[in-house]
Design an enzyme around this catalytic site. Sequence first.
Site, PDB file in Angstrom:
ATOM      1  N   ASP A   1       6.949 -21.130  13.297  1.00 44.26           N
ATOM      2  CA  ASP A   1       6.017 -22.169  12.810  1.00 44.26           C
ATOM      3  C   ASP A   1       5.085 -21.641  11.712  1.00 44.26           C
ATOM      4  OD1 ASP A   1       6.867 -24.307  14.369  1.00 44.26           O
ATOM      5  OD2 ASP A   1       5.544 -23.804  16.030  1.00 44.26           O
TER       6      ASP A   1
ATOM      7  N   LYS B   1       6.347 -24.153  25.046  1.00 43.84           N
ATOM      8  CA  LYS B   1       6.208 -23.073  24.057  1.00 43.84           C
ATOM      9  C   LYS B   1       5.482 -21.840  24.592  1.00 43.84           C
ATOM     10  CE  LYS B   1       6.307 -25.518  19.652  1.00 43.84           C
ATOM     11  NZ  LYS B   1       5.653 -25.667  18.357  1.00 43.84           N
TER      12      LYS B   1
ATOM     13  N   GLY C   1      -5.076 -24.867  18.889  1.00 43.01           N
ATOM     14  CA  GLY C   1      -3.988 -24.903  19.878  1.00 43.01           C
ATOM     15  C   GLY C   1      -2.821 -24.039  19.410  1.00 43.01           C
ATOM     16  N   GLY C   2      -1.645 -24.301  19.969  1.00 47.11           N
ATOM     17  CA  GLY C   2      -0.469 -23.495  19.674  1.00 47.11           C
ATOM     18  C   GLY C   2      -0.106 -23.473  18.199  1.00 47.11           C
TER      19      GLY C   2
HETATM   20  P1  ATR Z   1      -0.109 -27.841  19.510  1.00 45.73           P
HETATM   21  O1  ATR Z   1       0.879 -26.914  20.163  1.00 45.73           O
HETATM   22  O2  ATR Z   1       0.536 -29.009  18.812  1.00 45.73           O
HETATM   23  O3  ATR Z   1      -1.078 -27.124  18.641  1.00 45.73           O
HETATM   24  P2  ATR Z   1      -2.081 -27.985  21.604  1.00 45.73           P
HETATM   25  O4  ATR Z   1      -1.910 -26.523  21.858  1.00 45.73           O
HETATM   26  O5  ATR Z   1      -2.199 -28.914  22.746  1.00 45.73           O
HETATM   27  O6  ATR Z   1      -0.890 -28.549  20.709  1.00 45.73           O
HETATM   28  O7  ATR Z   1      -3.375 -28.139  20.646  1.00 45.73           O
HETATM   29  C1  ATR Z   1      -3.865 -29.368  20.228  1.00 45.73           C
HETATM   30  C2  ATR Z   1      -5.027 -29.143  19.274  1.00 45.73           C
HETATM   31  O8  ATR Z   1      -5.458 -30.432  18.781  1.00 45.73           O
HETATM   32  C3  ATR Z   1      -6.257 -28.535  19.946  1.00 45.73           C
HETATM   33  O9  ATR Z   1      -6.948 -27.753  18.987  1.00 45.73           O
HETATM   34  C4  ATR Z   1      -7.061 -29.778  20.332  1.00 45.73           C
HETATM   35  O10 ATR Z   1      -8.439 -29.563  20.516  1.00 45.73           O
HETATM   36  P3  ATR Z   1      -9.015 -29.067  21.945  1.00 45.73           P
HETATM   37  O11 ATR Z   1      -8.748 -27.600  22.007  1.00 45.73           O
HETATM   38  O12 ATR Z   1     -10.467 -29.389  21.910  1.00 45.73           O
HETATM   39  O13 ATR Z   1      -8.265 -29.849  23.002  1.00 45.73           O
HETATM   40  C5  ATR Z   1      -6.824 -30.631  19.117  1.00 45.73           C
HETATM   41  N1  ATR Z   1      -7.063 -32.063  19.367  1.00 45.73           N
HETATM   42  C6  ATR Z   1      -6.279 -32.925  20.067  1.00 45.73           C
HETATM   43  N2  ATR Z   1      -6.818 -34.158  20.080  1.00 45.73           N
HETATM   44  C7  ATR Z   1      -7.993 -34.073  19.378  1.00 45.73           C
HETATM   45  C8  ATR Z   1      -9.007 -35.000  19.015  1.00 45.73           C
HETATM   46  N3  ATR Z   1      -8.931 -36.287  19.402  1.00 45.73           N
HETATM   47  N4  ATR Z   1     -10.051 -34.568  18.276  1.00 45.73           N
HETATM   48  C9  ATR Z   1     -10.134 -33.267  17.879  1.00 45.73           C
HETATM   49  N5  ATR Z   1      -9.199 -32.337  18.181  1.00 45.73           N
HETATM   50  C10 ATR Z   1      -8.148 -32.737  18.912  1.00 45.73           C
END
Ligand code: ATR
Length: 284
Positions: A106, A70, A132-133
């Site tokens: 989205d 993405k 995140g994204g």
């Molecule tokens: P997406 O495109 O689905 O948003 P991403 O850009 O990888 O995927 O973002 C994932 C989000 O979920 C991030 O905000 C991540 O937090 P970090 O920035 O600290 O990595 C969050 N996330 C994933 N696993 C997590 C967990 N176990 N606890 C809290 N936040 C989590």
Amino acid sequence: MVGGATTVVGVIGNPIEHSLSPRMHNAAFEYLGLDYVYIPLRVLEKDLKNAVRGAKAFNFRGFNVTIPHKVSILRFLDKVESTARKIGAVNTVVNEDGKLSGYNTDGLGALEALREAGVDPEGKKILVIGAGGASRAITFYLAGVCSELAILNRTRSKAVKLASDLKSAGFKAYGNGLTVEALERELVDTDILINTTSVGMHPDVDRSPVPEELLHRDLVVFDIVYNPLETMLLRYARKVGAKPVDGVGMLVNQGAISFKMWTGCEAPRDVMRKAVMDSLLGRD
Ligand code: ATR
């Protein structure tokens, strides 16, 4: 039936085999009698550039983009719509006379899902978990309608950066780390809580990004996770008397917006929703 004149769209990502988009879009094409087909395309990161060239060469009408492409796809496109550029992520590409344009559906999909569930974010305080994204896409759309926006993220710096990017775009937002104290402070006067993280998603179903005791009955709790349909966060929401909104609405609406970009036709959202639900509930 696929024939010589069939228009091709699809989704590129890796992994791709669990995507519900092919079923959702093909059900809609069939329902409207459109000569289109939507195919899943597994593309490795190292092959993205060639895949985009290939999509152009094959004259695909467009495609969706999912994890992990993405963000990295932006540099291979001819044009990126301004909000998608600010978000920094593209989930929909449209081939306009051989030029590929990138969009992000989205955020608008999430806004439409809330409205469809009878929730109007206008003038409300929204608390978003994650930066995140998906969070970036949603916050760039909601920031324009809500009165207050707070973003809490496990990695504090990403929440602060997102809030600062939103401010540069003319919105008001606040970013901080995801701690019990911050959650407690923000949730007291929050109207709509949105989980954009993968916490609670299959197979991690016994986890919630927010503990039950911090929720209250005046909240709308929107979880963009749709597998399982009722995440642990949504179960907590139901238990405390808050209004739960599951992730299927966002999946369908972001797809419906892409569908219209490719076909020019209004998407049959009920047909798409049924295809998704049939898949999720193993009814097919
Ligand atoms: P997406 O495109 O689905 O948003 P991403 O850009 O990888 O995927 O973002 C994932 C989000 O979920 C991030 O905000 C991540 O937090 P970090 O920035 O600290 O990595 C969050 N996330 C994933 N696993 C997590 C967990 N176990 N606890 C809290 N936040 C989590």
